[in-house]
Write an enzyme that holds these catalytic residues in place. Structure first.
Site, short mmCIF file in Angstrom:
data_model
loop_
_atom_site.label_atom_id
_atom_site.label_comp_id
_atom_site.label_asym_id
_atom_site.label_seq_id
_atom_site.Cartn_x
_atom_site.Cartn_y
_atom_site.Cartn_z
CG ASP A 11 -0.38 -0.47 2.54
OD1 ASP A 11 0.77 -0.33 2.72
OD2 ASP A 11 -0.97 -0.51 3.47
CG ASN A 26 -8.68 -1.32 12.27
OD1 ASN A 26 -7.73 -2.19 11.95
ND2 ASN A 26 -8.93 -0.17 11.77
CG HIS A 81 -5.79 -2.10 9.11
ND1 HIS A 81 -5.81 -0.73 9.41
CD2 HIS A 81 -4.29 -2.18 9.14
CE1 HIS A 81 -4.61 -0.24 9.85
NE2 HIS A 81 -3.70 -1.16 9.67
CD GLU A 99 -8.50 1.12 7.97
OE1 GLU A 99 -8.49 0.23 8.92
OE2 GLU A 99 -7.52 1.92 7.94
P1 PGA Z 1 2.06 -1.39 12.66
O1 PGA Z 1 1.02 -1.32 11.71
O2 PGA Z 1 3.17 -2.43 12.20
O3 PGA Z 1 2.69 -0.28 12.50
O4 PGA Z 1 1.65 -1.94 14.14
C1 PGA Z 1 0.75 -2.85 11.20
C2 PGA Z 1 -0.64 -2.31 10.10
O5 PGA Z 1 -1.26 -1.38 10.40
O6 PGA Z 1 -0.76 -3.11 9.24
#
Ligand code: PGA
Length: 235
Positions: A63, A130, A132, A137
């Site tokens: 992404d 959450n 995602h 999302e």
């Molecule tokens: P993080 O994010 O590694 O910064 O916890 C993970 C994600 O949002 O996929």
């Protein structure tokens, strides 16, 4: 789904790097899907320390914020160069173009580029608090192809730690869809920290919900989830 529980973040990072290096040995010219975020930094550091060979690898990042300049130090292009590619340049790197004039066209182009390369051999993933994956999302529906998404308040809050202020966090992004992720032959997820424990427990629940996009991974035949003890606390 295979579970690997490691003592802490360092051990989980090392395990992920070892698994990935074993795959690279089997297929040095693989198409490799890569994530950004805090989670994979330890794995990237280990790959660099071990001198992993990416010289024949084609990478596709999951992404990118939209819109964002590649030169912005919060762009994922910048992140990948600083955390991995400056030290271990791949044969070719692909990242959704946060500077594209037409995001819908860019999404189609990105899926076509993955397809033309022969599909992803390995997709490495983090997971949001959450559930995602990429920037897919929770919501009423999940997208199949690469898509242009509005970020949730939860994700903007979580990512604001990297920006000077919350107002500077982009509110949308381009992300590989669930279909694109699920088409990868092998998926390696890294989940660390107690903030991830609830989302992680749900991905082993036997139930799929669009309210936790990562639960869809239960339909994939080859997923390895590498956790630290905190992320595995609710299993
Ligand atoms: P993080 O994010 O590694 O910064 O916890 C993970 C994600 O949002 O996929």
């Amino acid at each position: 789904m295979q579970k690997i529980i490691c003592k802490d973040y360092e051990a989980a990072s090392r395990k992920a790097a070892e698994i990935l290096m074993a795959e690279l040995k089997k297929k040095p010219d693989m198409n490799l899907g890569l994530p950004t975020g805090s989670t994979p930094i330890g794995m990237y550091k280990t790959l660099i320390a071990e001198g992993a060979d990416l010289s024949k690898v084609t990478t596709f990042n999951l992404d990118e914020y939209y819109p964002i300049l590649k030169s912005n130090d919060q762009s994922y292009e910048y992140f990948m160069r600083r955390n991995l590619f400056d030290a271990l340049p791949p044969k070719e790197m692909n990242i959704p173009n946060g500077e594209a004039a037409d995001p819908a066209k860019e999404c189609l182009r990105y899926d076509a580029a993955i397809e033309a390369a022969g599909g992803l051999d390995v997709q490495v993933l983090g997971i949001g608090q959450n559930g995602h994956i990429g920037f897919n999302e929770p919501g009423d529906a999940l997208s199949v192809g690469t898509n242009h998404v509005q970020l949730t308040e939860n994700t903007i809050d979580a990512n604001s730690r990297f920006f000077a202020s919350r107002d500077e966090v982009p509110t949308s992004a381009l992300t590989l869809g669930l279909g694109g992720i699920m088409k990868a032959k092998k998926i390696i997820m890294i989940a660390t920290g107690k903030e991830k424990a609830k989302a992680v427990a749900e991905i082993f629940s036997g139930k799929i919900t669009t309210q936790n996009p990562a639960t869809v991974l239960q339909l994939h035949a080859d997923v390895t989830v590498i956790m630290d003890e905190e992320a595995a606390a609710n299993l």
